[in-house]
Scaffold this motif. Sequence first.
Motif, PDB file in Angstrom:
ATOM      1  N   VAL A 152       0.786  -1.135  -0.002  1.00 55.52           N
ATOM      2  CA  VAL A 152       0.035   0.247  -0.032  1.00 55.52           C
ATOM      3  C   VAL A 152       0.803   1.139   0.110  1.00 55.52           C
ATOM      4  CG1 VAL A 152      -1.668   1.336   1.479  1.00 55.52           C
ATOM      5  CG2 VAL A 152      -1.934  -1.049   1.036  1.00 55.52           C
ATOM      6  N   SER A 153       1.993   1.169   1.045  1.00 55.63           N
ATOM      7  CA  SER A 153       2.523   2.405   1.269  1.00 55.63           C
ATOM      8  C   SER A 153       3.474   2.780  -0.188  1.00 55.63           C
ATOM      9  CB  SER A 153       3.283   2.521   2.344  1.00 55.63           C
ATOM     10  OG  SER A 153       2.437   2.272   3.455  1.00 55.63           O
ATOM     11  N   HIS A 154       3.970   1.860  -0.554  1.00 55.56           N
ATOM     12  CA  HIS A 154       5.000   1.875  -1.772  1.00 55.56           C
ATOM     13  C   HIS A 154       4.239   2.435  -3.095  1.00 55.56           C
ATOM     14  CE1 HIS A 154       9.269   1.033  -1.034  1.00 55.56           C
ATOM     15  NE2 HIS A 154       8.809   0.575  -0.247  1.00 55.56           N
ATOM     16  N   THR A 155       3.026   1.842  -3.334  1.00 54.30           N
ATOM     17  CA  THR A 155       2.189   2.249  -4.422  1.00 54.30           C
ATOM     18  C   THR A 155       1.838   3.736  -4.078  1.00 54.30           C
ATOM     19  OG1 THR A 155       1.332   0.126  -4.495  1.00 54.30           O
ATOM     20  CG2 THR A 155       0.186   1.592  -5.680  1.00 54.30           C
ATOM     21  N   TRP A 156       1.357   4.196  -2.876  1.00 47.29           N
ATOM     22  CA  TRP A 156       1.010   5.320  -2.549  1.00 47.29           C
ATOM     23  C   TRP A 156       2.090   6.472  -2.848  1.00 47.29           C
ATOM     24  CZ3 TRP A 156      -1.452   7.041   2.953  1.00 47.29           C
ATOM     25  CH2 TRP A 156      -2.022   8.343   2.913  1.00 47.29           C
ATOM     26  N   ALA A 157       3.226   6.096  -2.325  1.00 46.68           N
ATOM     27  CA  ALA A 157       4.346   7.025  -2.676  1.00 46.68           C
ATOM     28  C   ALA A 157       4.719   7.347  -3.975  1.00 46.68           C
ATOM     29  CB  ALA A 157       5.532   6.495  -1.862  1.00 46.68           C
ATOM     30  N   ALA A 158       4.754   6.251  -4.751  1.00 43.73           N
ATOM     31  CA  ALA A 158       5.042   6.172  -6.077  1.00 43.73           C
ATOM     32  C   ALA A 158       3.862   7.280  -7.031  1.00 43.73           C
ATOM     33  CB  ALA A 158       5.064   4.888  -6.801  1.00 43.73           C
ATOM     34  N   ALA A 216     -10.755   9.825  -2.203  1.00 45.81           N
ATOM     35  CA  ALA A 216      -9.603   8.931  -2.265  1.00 45.81           C
ATOM     36  C   ALA A 216      -8.694   8.988  -1.381  1.00 45.81           C
ATOM     37  CB  ALA A 216      -9.225   8.971  -3.704  1.00 45.81           C
ATOM     38  N   ALA A 217      -8.097  10.427  -1.072  1.00 45.37           N
ATOM     39  CA  ALA A 217      -7.117  10.407   0.062  1.00 45.37           C
ATOM     40  C   ALA A 217      -7.576   9.653   1.361  1.00 45.37           C
ATOM     41  CB  ALA A 217      -6.871  11.809   0.330  1.00 45.37           C
ATOM     42  N   LEU A 218      -8.518   9.798   1.882  1.00 44.41           N
ATOM     43  CA  LEU A 218      -9.216   9.302   3.159  1.00 44.41           C
ATOM     44  C   LEU A 218      -8.960   7.798   3.012  1.00 44.41           C
ATOM     45  CD1 LEU A 218     -12.088  11.413   4.088  1.00 44.41           C
ATOM     46  CD2 LEU A 218     -10.031  11.099   5.369  1.00 44.41           C
ATOM     47  N   ILE A 219      -9.386   7.166   1.763  1.00 45.87           N
ATOM     48  CA  ILE A 219      -9.300   5.779   1.730  1.00 45.87           C
ATOM     49  C   ILE A 219      -7.950   5.352   1.578  1.00 45.87           C
ATOM     50  CG2 ILE A 219     -10.016   4.038   0.273  1.00 45.87           C
ATOM     51  CD1 ILE A 219     -12.476   5.486  -0.500  1.00 45.87           C
ATOM     52  N   ARG A 220      -7.329   6.069   0.992  1.00 42.01           N
ATOM     53  CA  ARG A 220      -5.780   5.695   0.996  1.00 42.01           C
ATOM     54  C   ARG A 220      -5.194   5.600   2.418  1.00 42.01           C
ATOM     55  NH1 ARG A 220      -2.736   9.153  -3.997  1.00 42.01           N
ATOM     56  NH2 ARG A 220      -3.504   7.885  -5.647  1.00 42.01           N
ATOM     57  N   GLY A 221      -5.448   6.587   3.369  1.00 43.54           N
ATOM     58  CA  GLY A 221      -5.120   6.733   4.710  1.00 43.54           C
ATOM     59  C   GLY A 221      -5.640   5.401   5.328  1.00 43.54           C
ATOM     60  N   ILE A 222      -6.737   4.976   5.418  1.00 43.18           N
ATOM     61  CA  ILE A 222      -7.376   3.734   5.714  1.00 43.18           C
ATOM     62  C   ILE A 222      -6.704   2.624   5.327  1.00 43.18           C
ATOM     63  CG2 ILE A 222      -9.364   2.323   5.924  1.00 43.18           C
ATOM     64  CD1 ILE A 222     -11.268   4.804   5.598  1.00 43.18           C
ATOM     65  N   PHE A 223      -6.346   2.591   4.187  1.00 47.00           N
ATOM     66  CA  PHE A 223      -5.682   1.261   3.611  1.00 47.00           C
ATOM     67  C   PHE A 223      -3.999   1.200   4.323  1.00 47.00           C
ATOM     68  CE2 PHE A 223      -7.809   1.092  -0.724  1.00 47.00           C
ATOM     69  CZ  PHE A 223      -8.873   0.513  -0.173  1.00 47.00           C
ATOM     70  N   ALA A 224      -3.490   2.436   4.164  1.00 47.64           N
ATOM     71  CA  ALA A 224      -1.947   2.347   4.963  1.00 47.64           C
ATOM     72  C   ALA A 224      -2.282   2.098   6.391  1.00 47.64           C
ATOM     73  CB  ALA A 224      -1.647   3.786   4.726  1.00 47.64           C
ATOM     74  N   LYS A 234      -4.865  -1.777  -4.805  1.00 44.06           N
ATOM     75  CA  LYS A 234      -6.012  -0.921  -4.629  1.00 44.06           C
ATOM     76  C   LYS A 234      -5.688   0.459  -4.581  1.00 44.06           C
ATOM     77  CE  LYS A 234      -8.146  -4.865  -4.081  1.00 44.06           C
ATOM     78  NZ  LYS A 234      -8.733  -5.200  -5.566  1.00 44.06           N
ATOM     79  N   ILE A 235      -4.584   0.879  -4.625  1.00 44.73           N
ATOM     80  CA  ILE A 235      -4.305   2.426  -4.702  1.00 44.73           C
ATOM     81  C   ILE A 235      -3.777   2.540  -6.231  1.00 44.73           C
ATOM     82  CG2 ILE A 235      -2.758   4.255  -4.411  1.00 44.73           C
ATOM     83  CD1 ILE A 235      -2.804   3.384  -1.463  1.00 44.73           C
ATOM     84  N   VAL A 236      -4.453   3.484  -7.175  1.00 44.38           N
ATOM     85  CA  VAL A 236      -4.055   3.687  -8.453  1.00 44.38           C
ATOM     86  C   VAL A 236      -3.444   5.210  -8.492  1.00 44.38           C
ATOM     87  CG1 VAL A 236      -5.336   1.783  -9.400  1.00 44.38           C
ATOM     88  CG2 VAL A 236      -6.313   3.942  -9.186  1.00 44.38           C
ATOM     89  N   VAL A 237      -2.868   5.466  -9.878  1.00 40.97           N
ATOM     90  CA  VAL A 237      -2.693   6.856 -10.069  1.00 40.97           C
ATOM     91  C   VAL A 237      -3.887   7.517 -10.100  1.00 40.97           C
ATOM     92  CG1 VAL A 237      -0.281   6.904 -10.901  1.00 40.97           C
ATOM     93  CG2 VAL A 237      -2.220   6.077 -12.599  1.00 40.97           C
ATOM     94  N   GLY A 238      -4.148   8.666  -9.413  1.00 37.81           N
ATOM     95  CA  GLY A 238      -5.516   9.431  -9.455  1.00 37.81           C
ATOM     96  C   GLY A 238      -6.393   9.093  -8.257  1.00 37.81           C
ATOM     97  N   GLY A 239      -5.926   8.099  -7.500  1.00 37.83           N
ATOM     98  CA  GLY A 239      -7.131   7.563  -6.395  1.00 37.83           C
ATOM     99  C   GLY A 239      -6.877   6.196  -5.939  1.00 37.83           C
TER     100      GLY A 239
END
Lengths: 171, 526
Positions: free
Chosen positions: B232-238, B254-262, B313-318
Amino acid sequence: MLNTFKKIFSVGMVTEKYKAAYDEELETLGIEIKRRIDHKFTGSLAIRAVDAGSCNGCELEIHALNNPFYDVERFGIHFVASPRHADILLVTGVVSRHMETALLRTYDATPNPKWVIAMGDCASCGGEFGVSYASCGAVSNVIPVDMTINGCPPTPLVLLKGLLTLMEEKK
Amino acid sequence: MSWQKTFLSQLDEAGIFVKSEHVSPVVEMWQIDDKHWQHFAKLAAEHKMRWAAGWAEQVEGLFYVHACFEKSGDYVLLRTTINVSKPELPSQATVYAAANRSERHTHDMLGIEFMNHPDPRCWTRHKAWNKHDYPLRHNFSVQGSPAKITPPDTGYHFIQSHGVGVYEIPVGPVHAGIIEPGHFRFQAVGELILNLEERLGYVHKGTEKIAEGRTPESLAKLAGRVSGDTCVSHTWAACIAMEQAAGVEISKRAALIRGIFAERERIANHLGDIGAICNDVAFTFAFMQMMRLKELWCRTNYELFGHRFLMDKIVVGGVVVDVTEAAGKFIFTEIEQLRVELADLIPAIDLNSSLEDRLYTAGYLSPETAAHFGTLGFVGRASGQDFDVRRDAPYAPYDSVQVKVAFEDQGDIASRFWVRYKEINASMKLIEQFVEQLATLPEGDLVADWQTPKAESYGLGIVDGWRGEIVSYVRFGENNTIARFYPRDPSQLNWEALEKAVLNNIVPDFPVCNKSFNCSYSGCDL
C-alpha cells in the motif's frame, strides 16, 4: 500467568470453531490432503520454502498457513529448516540471477524423490518482473517444476488447494 | 521554512550557489555545482539536516545526481549534474554514514565514482553483470548479457578477525526460516557477537530498470511489489510522485481511503511482528494469538476490499475500491473487537517474566547510533528519533487529523515492541477518524482524470509506511512513460543500524533482534 490461561481458554480452539463456508472448504480440503499425503509419504510432508527473488508477499501467506485458522501441521504438512530434510521445495518469486546458484544448490541438496512447487505469479510465469539482466524469470527456467500455484500472492486456501492438485498429478 | 533561509545564507557565504525550484509544499529542489557536493553535505550536517535518500539517473549525456535531506519536516532535494564521460563526484558518505550503501548502489548501477568513499566494495552487483557495465545507463539493455548460469559472488571481502577463540559464522543467503534471502557474516567469541556484516543484493530484480518506459498504471503495480508487505505505502508514494509530476489532484475521498488502507497495513504488520518477536523467544502463546488477530484483519481486507494485503487497490489518481457506509460500520466494530483482544493479550505478554528477561536491554540501539544512520520508522522512534512524515510533513489525509507519534528512547527490543503496540492504537484512532470523515462525503468520486505530464516533469512522493518514511522519485519521459523510478525503502537505512544493534548480544539472540527491526530485503535490493 493467569491472564495467559484465561486468554487461552476464553479464545478456545479457533481451528475447529470456525466452520463457516469459508472454513468448511478448508476442512474438506485439508482432510483430502491428509488422505493423499498418507498415501504418498506415510503421513508427513516436509516443505522447504525458498525465496528466490520474491517481494515477500508470498512469504506472508506461507506464514499464514501456520496460523491457528489453517494450522497446516495437523494435515502432516510441515516446514523444515534444511533442504536436506525436505520432500518439497516451495519456491517463491522470480529467480533473481544473484540467487540462481543458491537455488540450484538448494535443489541439489534436496534428496529424491522431490517435488518443486512454484508459488505465486512471479515464480509461475515471471509476474511483474519477468526475464531481465537481473532476473531469470519463472522458476521453471532454472529448475524442473512439478506444479505452479498462481496468485499475487496466492491466498493460504489456494495454497492448500495447490498442494492437493500436486498430489493428484503425481498419483 | 526559516531554517532554509539561514542555511541558504550560510551556503552563500561558503560560495555555494543554489538554484532553487519549488516541487511541492514540503519539497524544494536545490541545484548546485558538482564540486560543492561534499562541502554541501558538511554544512548540512553542521546544520543538523538528516540525509534521507540518494539516487542518480542518466539524462542524455549527463548524470543527474540527487540527495534528499530533511529538517523539521521540510525536504530539500539536492541535485547536481555531471558529465557521463567523467562521472566523478566527491562522496557524501564521508560526512553521512547513511549515504554509504546508497552511493555504492549508485556506483554499481550507473558507474558514478564517489571520490574518497570510505568503502569501495560493490554492494548491489554480485555476478549478474560485469564490473564495467552499468544497468541503469542508456546503453545497457534491459536483457543485459547474462551468463548461462550466474556464478555465486565469492570474492566479497568481509572484515576479518583474528585471535584465540574468535570464529566466523556465515549465514545465508538461504535461511532456515521462511524469510527473504541475504547473507550475514558473524564474528563471534563463545556466544558473543563481536561483529556482524550484512551482504545483501540477492533479491535484486532490476526493479529500477524495468520501470523505465512503463505507463503510470503499470508503474503503480510495480511499486506495489517493491516490498510485498508494504504494497500500500509504496504504491501510494509512487502515485503521489506521479500525480505531482502530472499536476493531478486526487479527491478528498480517495485520500481518506488511501489513509485507511495504509493504517490497516501498519496494523496488520505490527500485529504479525509482535507475535513473531514473541515466537523468536519461544513464547508460542502470544505468537498464535497475534497470528490469529492478523488473519482476521487480513480476511476483513479480503472481504471488504478484495485483497488480503490491499495490493493494487491504490492507483494513479485515486483508489479503485470505495469504503462504503456498511464497510465503515464493519471497520468500527472490528476495531472495537481488536481493542478488547489487545486489552487481554498485552497485559498477559507484559506480565510474562521470561519475555521481559529476553526483550529488555537486548538489541540495544543508542539514540546516537540511530541518528548517525538516519534510522527510520518504529526502529528510530524507539531510539529517540522523534520523526514521522504523517505529523511532520503531513500529506492528505493526515493534514486533517492529529497524528500521535509513538516515542521511546530506551532503544532495546522491548522498546521497539512497545512503540509498535502504541502505533497500533494510534492507527486504530486514525482509521476511525478517516471513516467518520468519509461519512460526510458523497460516495463515489474515487479516481481523478489523468493528465499526460510534460516530458522531464518529476515528482517526489514522501509517505510514512509501516516501516517508516518512504521516498519515491518519478521522472516522466515523452508520451506518458516513466523515465526513472527510484523508491527508497526505510530498510535501506535501518539495515545498517541492525549491524550495530546486535553487537555484544549473543548469537542465539540474533533472530529476535533481526525480527524487532524486520527490514525488507526486497525493498533494499530492488
